[in-house]
Design an enzyme around this catalytic site. Structure first.
Site, PDB file in Angstrom:
ATOM      1  CB  SER A 127      -0.915   0.017   1.218  1.00 55.23           C
ATOM      2  OG  SER A 127      -1.676   1.209   1.239  1.00 55.23           O
ATOM      3  CE  LYS A 179      -2.746  -2.590  -0.463  1.00 54.36           C
ATOM      4  NZ  LYS A 179      -3.759  -2.463  -1.496  1.00 54.36           N
ATOM      5  CG  HIS A 195      -4.742  -0.941   3.954  1.00 53.18           C
ATOM      6  ND1 HIS A 195      -4.964  -0.435   2.683  1.00 53.18           N
ATOM      7  CD2 HIS A 195      -3.936  -0.057   4.568  1.00 53.18           C
ATOM      8  CE1 HIS A 195      -4.321   0.698   2.547  1.00 53.18           C
ATOM      9  NE2 HIS A 195      -3.676   0.959   3.667  1.00 53.18           N
ATOM     10  CG  ASN A 196      -7.033  -1.721  -0.479  1.00 58.14           C
ATOM     11  OD1 ASN A 196      -6.037  -1.462   0.189  1.00 58.14           O
ATOM     12  ND2 ASN A 196      -6.964  -1.920  -1.780  1.00 58.14           N
ATOM     13  CD  GLU A 200      -7.456   3.291   0.099  1.00 62.12           C
ATOM     14  OE1 GLU A 200      -7.771   3.483  -1.091  1.00 62.12           O
ATOM     15  OE2 GLU A 200      -6.440   2.645   0.438  1.00 62.12           O
TER      16      GLU A 200
END
Length: 490
Positions: free
Chosen positions: A143, A197, A200-201, A204
């Protein structure tokens, strides 16, 4: 096949000279290759079309030592053993194709790293298939976007610990650093890195939606135009909301369109795109039975923004907004700041809950505090308050929810009045705030002693004999609804 030296002159003796290889030289791949080279590694570079390879070397070959290759065989030959290759191509079929080609050219013990946005279940499948061939495989979430790839990303590698021991020092070397600590750590086995990940997105997505709602409220209710609002966000970025996304929001709001002289944000079509990781996060949460309502509402809000026929028809719907006394701009700015912070905490808490559930499901040993540590720099959701998350899990590694940590419990208590007022004002004015409202509903759902789920269980038992449990004794029970309505033990 030749090596570009620091002075730009080629050499020809390149067999077994590269410390690592990067295949897939779009912007992310090129920037990571440059990052490795800048850190003193000899980097073999390869792309399906040699034009991108040549463009990289022509423009940036002076930044370090690169080995130019045109074929997979040349690429493999250029690498030291055990070979280490980072794949930076489009997720899905293209990634499978490149992995297979590399595996055919590699030997047992060599390492393939998938640094793309791959679906974690694909990574689990690939790791198993490569292990059967003796190839070590790592799925690494990366990222930070184009800038992070070059200057230092946050890296989330998943795979065998023994494989990480070989490539980990290199990945940590090129990652972002916060207080001297690399924003890279071994996440866990097989697909854990890409799962983390993905979440995480998802966080986001939620973070960006909440910021968008704050913008909408400040403009719609407080009458603050984009230019002055940029200063509001710059001020917020000096406190507990300090983060990359708040920082760039101020920059976007301050930008003036060169053609019209209007704020650029007013000239951008209000249809948000997405590449799929948010949807993957929500689908996974549904499978795990974990409520990630903030992330889900953010994904649906993007979908709604792009629902052109429905939105066109919806403009004819009556407004029915309630008449209010309006808001005091100064106090409302502070209320929105508090509501944004509280909702942001909820989004992170839900994301960490999802990671916890997936770790239990797949047998991954994931250190949640370590995730907060590596997300402090390089990545898109980097924020000062991740230090608080790290401290919370350090104090209690078994924390059932981030909201139970004393710091966050106190922070939400400090925000709750503003949070409720902001949501109420938005609803009264007819301004959609699905992120703020969903976060508040989640908070209230956790703290409510009796939820209407009791009635739902009664309904399920009535139409489907699904049974229910009682509050006063153990066991499962069923009421004979179509009979004498007596209760029997199931």
């Amino acid at each position: 096949m030749s090596t570009e030296r620091a002075d730009g002159q080629p050499t020809t003796d390149t067999t077994g000279t590269a410390d690592i290889g990067v295949t897939g030289l779009a912007v992310m791949g090129s920037n990571i290759a440059r990052n490795f080279a800048r850190h003193g590694y000899t980097v073999a570079v390869h792309n399906r079309s040699a034009g991108k390879t040549d463009a990289l070397l022509a423009e940036h070959g002076h930044e370090g030592t690169f080995v130019r290759t045109e074929t997979v065989a040349e690429f493999a030959a250029a690498l030291r053993t055990p070979r280490r290759a980072l794949v930076m191509v489009q997720a899905g079929g293209p990634t499978d194709a490149v992995i297979e080609a590399l595996a055919d050219a590699f030997d047992p013990g060599d390492i393939i790293i998938d640094g793309g946005n791959s679906l974690y279940t694909d990574t689990i499948r690939r790791e198993k298939a490569m292990a059967e061939r003796g190839i070590r495989f790592i799925g690494a979430g990366i990222s930070g976007g184009e800038e992070g790839a070059l200057e230092g990303p946050s890296i989330m590698p998943g795979g065998p610990a023994s494989s990480y021991e070989v490539v980990g020092p290199m990945l940590e070397d090129i990652s972002a650093k916060v207080d001297g600590t690399p924003c890279c750590t071994h996440i866990g086995d097989d697909g854990s890195g890409h799962f983390v990940k993905m979440v995480h997105n998802g966080i986001e997505y939620a973070d960006m939606q909440l910021i968008g709602e704050a913008y909408s409220l400040l403009r719609g209710l407080a009458g603050i135009e984009p230019g002055p609002m940029a200063e509001v966000f710059r001020e917020w970025n000096t406190g507990e909301l300090d983060s990359y996304l708040i920082e760039i929001t101020a920059e976007v709001l301050a930008q003036v369109d060169g053609t019209t002289g209007s704020p650029l944000v007013d000239m951008i079509v209000d249809e948000a795109g997405q590449k799929g990781t948010g949807r993957w996060t929500v689908k996974s949460a549904l499978d795990l039975g974990v409520p990630v309502t903030g992330i889900a509402e953010a994904v649906f809000a993007r979908a709604l923004s792009s629902s052109t026929p429905q939105r066109r028809a919806g403009r004819a719907l009556p407004e029915f907004a309630l008449q209010t006394d309006g808001v005091d701009p100064d106090s409302f700015v502070e209320d929105v700041r508090r509501a944004l912070y509280a909702s942001k905490v909820i989004a992170y808490a839900q994301g960490f809950d999802q990671i916890t559930a997936a770790a239990a499901e797949h047998g991954w040993d994931i250190d949640r505090g370590a995730l907060a540590t590596i997300w402090r720099g390089g990545c898109i959701i980097r924020a000062t308050f991740l230090d608080r998350i790290r401290e919370a899990y350090a104090a209690d590694p078994e924390l059932p929810t981030l909201l139970a940590a004393p710091y966050f419990a106190d922070a939400l208590a400090d925000c709750i009045v503003s949070w409720r007022q902001v949501v109420a004002e938005a609803v009264s004015a007819g301004i959609p705030v699905p992120g703020f409202a969903a976060a508040l509903a989640y908070y209230d759902g956790l703290r409510t002693e009796r939820l209407p789920a009791a009635l739902i269980q009664g309904q399920r038992d009535y139409f489907g004999a699904h049974t229910y449990r009682r509050t006063d004794r153990e066991g499962s029970f069923h009421t004979l609804w179509s009979g004498d309505r007596s209760e029997v033990e199931a």
